[in-house]
Design a protein around this motif. Structure first.
Motif, PDB file in Angstrom:
ATOM      1  N   GLY A 114       0.811  -1.203   0.000  1.00 18.32           N
ATOM      2  CA  GLY A 114       0.000   0.000   0.000  1.00 18.32           C
ATOM      3  C   GLY A 114       0.847   1.257   0.000  1.00 18.32           C
ATOM      4  O   GLY A 114       1.976   1.268   0.491  1.00 18.32           O
ATOM      5  N   TYR A 115       0.296   2.313  -0.593  1.00 19.41           N
ATOM      6  CA  TYR A 115       0.927   3.624  -0.615  1.00 19.41           C
ATOM      7  C   TYR A 115      -0.098   4.647  -0.147  1.00 19.41           C
ATOM      8  O   TYR A 115      -1.285   4.502  -0.419  1.00 19.41           O
ATOM      9  N   CYS A 116       0.378   5.676   0.541  1.00 22.79           N
ATOM     10  CA  CYS A 116      -0.539   6.750   0.911  1.00 22.79           C
ATOM     11  C   CYS A 116       0.210   8.078   0.888  1.00 22.79           C
ATOM     12  O   CYS A 116       1.438   8.116   0.971  1.00 22.79           O
ATOM     13  N   ASP A 117      -0.535   9.145   0.747  1.00 20.48           N
ATOM     14  CA  ASP A 117       0.052  10.479   0.705  1.00 20.48           C
ATOM     15  C   ASP A 117      -1.040  11.481   1.066  1.00 20.48           C
ATOM     16  O   ASP A 117      -2.220  11.159   1.069  1.00 20.48           O
ATOM     17  N   ALA A 118      -0.610  12.680   1.390  1.00 24.45           N
ATOM     18  CA  ALA A 118      -1.562  13.754   1.686  1.00 24.45           C
ATOM     19  C   ALA A 118      -0.939  15.064   1.261  1.00 24.45           C
ATOM     20  O   ALA A 118       0.281  15.235   1.303  1.00 24.45           O
ATOM     21  N   ASP A 119      -1.779  15.983   0.825  1.00 22.47           N
ATOM     22  CA  ASP A 119      -1.279  17.331   0.559  1.00 22.47           C
ATOM     23  C   ASP A 119      -1.541  18.163   1.816  1.00 22.47           C
ATOM     24  O   ASP A 119      -2.135  17.688   2.777  1.00 22.47           O
ATOM     25  N   TYR A 120      -1.062  19.358   1.825  1.00 25.00           N
ATOM     26  CA  TYR A 120      -1.296  20.247   2.966  1.00 25.00           C
ATOM     27  C   TYR A 120      -2.167  21.401   2.495  1.00 25.00           C
ATOM     28  O   TYR A 120      -1.774  22.146   1.602  1.00 25.00           O
ATOM     29  N   VAL A 121      -3.348  21.500   3.037  1.00 20.76           N
ATOM     30  CA  VAL A 121      -4.304  22.559   2.730  1.00 20.76           C
ATOM     31  C   VAL A 121      -4.562  22.652   1.225  1.00 20.76           C
ATOM     32  O   VAL A 121      -4.523  23.728   0.632  1.00 20.76           O
ATOM     33  N   GLY A 122      -4.829  21.502   0.596  1.00 14.94           N
ATOM     34  CA  GLY A 122      -5.143  21.504  -0.825  1.00 14.94           C
ATOM     35  C   GLY A 122      -6.455  22.188  -1.141  1.00 14.94           C
ATOM     36  O   GLY A 122      -6.647  22.733  -2.219  1.00 14.94           O
ATOM     37  N   ASP A 123      -7.392  22.141  -0.197  1.00  9.78           N
ATOM     38  CA  ASP A 123      -8.670  22.823  -0.369  1.00  9.78           C
ATOM     39  C   ASP A 123      -8.511  24.234   0.192  1.00  9.78           C
ATOM     40  O   ASP A 123      -8.509  24.450   1.396  1.00  9.78           O
ATOM     41  N   ARG A 124      -8.362  25.180  -0.681  1.00  5.73           N
ATOM     42  CA  ARG A 124      -8.085  26.558  -0.257  1.00  5.73           C
ATOM     43  C   ARG A 124      -9.279  27.225   0.401  1.00  5.73           C
ATOM     44  O   ARG A 124      -9.129  28.200   1.117  1.00  5.73           O
ATOM     45  N   TRP A 125     -10.501  26.700   0.151  1.00  2.89           N
ATOM     46  CA  TRP A 125     -11.696  27.332   0.718  1.00  2.89           C
ATOM     47  C   TRP A 125     -11.951  26.876   2.139  1.00  2.89           C
ATOM     48  O   TRP A 125     -12.263  27.674   3.010  1.00  2.89           O
ATOM     49  N   GLU A 126     -11.855  25.579   2.385  1.00  4.71           N
ATOM     50  CA  GLU A 126     -12.116  25.074   3.724  1.00  4.71           C
ATOM     51  C   GLU A 126     -10.840  24.840   4.517  1.00  4.71           C
ATOM     52  O   GLU A 126     -10.891  24.441   5.668  1.00  4.71           O
ATOM     53  N   ARG A 127      -9.684  25.050   3.881  1.00  5.48           N
ATOM     54  CA  ARG A 127      -8.375  24.896   4.520  1.00  5.48           C
ATOM     55  C   ARG A 127      -8.132  23.462   5.001  1.00  5.48           C
ATOM     56  O   ARG A 127      -7.498  23.219   6.015  1.00  5.48           O
ATOM     57  N   LYS A 128      -8.668  22.489   4.256  1.00  2.27           N
ATOM     58  CA  LYS A 128      -8.485  21.088   4.611  1.00  2.27           C
ATOM     59  C   LYS A 128      -7.538  20.421   3.630  1.00  2.27           C
ATOM     60  O   LYS A 128      -7.408  20.835   2.485  1.00  2.27           O
ATOM     61  N   SER A 129      -6.876  19.380   4.105  1.00 10.08           N
ATOM     62  CA  SER A 129      -5.934  18.626   3.283  1.00 10.08           C
ATOM     63  C   SER A 129      -6.661  17.483   2.584  1.00 10.08           C
ATOM     64  O   SER A 129      -7.739  17.072   3.005  1.00 10.08           O
ATOM     65  N   THR A 130      -6.047  16.959   1.529  1.00 13.80           N
ATOM     66  CA  THR A 130      -6.603  15.827   0.795  1.00 13.80           C
ATOM     67  C   THR A 130      -5.693  14.628   0.981  1.00 13.80           C
ATOM     68  O   THR A 130      -4.479  14.735   0.846  1.00 13.80           O
ATOM     69  N   SER A 131      -6.285  13.498   1.314  1.00 12.85           N
ATOM     70  CA  SER A 131      -5.557  12.248   1.503  1.00 12.85           C
ATOM     71  C   SER A 131      -5.818  11.327   0.326  1.00 12.85           C
ATOM     72  O   SER A 131      -6.888  11.368  -0.275  1.00 12.85           O
ATOM     73  N   GLY A 132      -4.851  10.490   0.046  1.00 17.52           N
ATOM     74  CA  GLY A 132      -5.041   9.516  -1.019  1.00 17.52           C
ATOM     75  C   GLY A 132      -4.219   8.282  -0.746  1.00 17.52           C
ATOM     76  O   GLY A 132      -3.262   8.312   0.035  1.00 17.52           O
ATOM     77  N   GLY A 133      -4.592   7.204  -1.381  1.00 24.33           N
ATOM     78  CA  GLY A 133      -3.840   5.974  -1.212  1.00 24.33           C
ATOM     79  C   GLY A 133      -4.260   4.938  -2.225  1.00 24.33           C
ATOM     80  O   GLY A 133      -5.283   5.076  -2.902  1.00 24.33           O
ATOM     81  N   CYS A 134      -3.443   3.904  -2.333  1.00 24.45           N
ATOM     82  CA  CYS A 134      -3.764   2.794  -3.223  1.00 24.45           C
ATOM     83  C   CYS A 134      -3.147   1.517  -2.667  1.00 24.45           C
ATOM     84  O   CYS A 134      -2.183   1.559  -1.905  1.00 24.45           O
ATOM     85  N   HIS A 135      -3.737   0.400  -3.049  1.00 20.19           N
ATOM     86  CA  HIS A 135      -3.244  -0.906  -2.621  1.00 20.19           C
ATOM     87  C   HIS A 135      -3.066  -1.807  -3.841  1.00 20.19           C
ATOM     88  O   HIS A 135      -3.915  -1.810  -4.738  1.00 20.19           O
ATOM     89  N   PHE A 136      -1.983  -2.546  -3.840  1.00 22.44           N
ATOM     90  CA  PHE A 136      -1.682  -3.490  -4.903  1.00 22.44           C
ATOM     91  C   PHE A 136      -1.621  -4.891  -4.316  1.00 22.44           C
ATOM     92  O   PHE A 136      -1.092  -5.087  -3.219  1.00 22.44           O
ATOM     93  N   MET A 137      -2.158  -5.852  -5.045  1.00 14.46           N
ATOM     94  CA  MET A 137      -1.937  -7.251  -4.721  1.00 14.46           C
ATOM     95  C   MET A 137      -1.085  -7.787  -5.862  1.00 14.46           C
ATOM     96  O   MET A 137      -1.547  -7.866  -7.004  1.00 14.46           O
ATOM     97  N   GLY A 138       0.169  -8.063  -5.552  1.00 19.74           N
ATOM     98  CA  GLY A 138       1.127  -8.368  -6.607  1.00 19.74           C
ATOM     99  C   GLY A 138       1.304  -7.121  -7.455  1.00 19.74           C
ATOM    100  O   GLY A 138       1.549  -6.031  -6.930  1.00 19.74           O
TER     101      GLY A 138
END
Length: 173
Positions: A114-138
């Protein structure tokens, strides 16, 4: 299963919930060529010129107060012309990627990564960050996510830490 449930064999699965499915000895390919063509036809954009990226990496959608109001969408209350232009760019991008899909190749590798990442304050209006991730089987992508974090964080480190807590809950190494 036929002993427990009433079943009938309808042949090889080729279409399911809007996904087209191609099965072969190498594996399975999922794609939405038919749906994308129908979408382009619905908005009379079958003959549009395709583009290689859906948006410029530095562009950001805003409320666009200086852009004419055209109706409702994430900006459903204040849909502006600038938002419609962004949607048209996405459709032009889809036109150029109409034959792409997800390939799941046959393999004996069942390792989960699995991989995950987040930006910092990607939503400029609500000042919230966005998270993302993905999982691989093989080598096969089996899940992915992208979601605005529910809390406002004060640093990049805190945004990344929040995402790690979401991506790997209840693991005690």
């Amino acid at each position: 299963m036929q002993d427990e449930f009433e079943m009938s064999m309808m042949g090889e699965l080729k279409f399911f919930l809007g996904l087209q499915i191609l099965q072969s000895d190498e594996g399975i390919k999922l794609h939405q060529t038919k749906y994308t063509k129908e979408l382009l036809k619905k908005f009379k954009m079958e003959d549009i010129k395709e583009i290689k990226t859906p948006m410029h990496p530095l562009s950001a959608l805003t409320l666009g107060e200086d852009s004419p109001n055209v109706g409702q969408m994430q900006f459903q209350v204040e849909l502006r012309e600038v938002h419609l232009k962004a949607v048209k760019k996405i459709l032009r991008y889809l036109k150029g990627t109409i034959n792409l899909g997800l390939c799941f190749k046959r393999s004996q590798d069942f390792s989960l990564l699995g991989y995950c990442d987040a930006d910092y304050v990607g939503d400029r209006w609500e000042r919230k960050s966005t998270s993302g991730g993905c999982h691989f089987m093989g080598n096969c992508l089996v899940s992915w996510t992208s979601k605005r974090q529910s809390t406002i964080v004060l640093s990049t480190c805190e945004a990344e830490y929040n995402q790690l807590g979401i991506a790997a809950p209840n693991y005690s190494g």
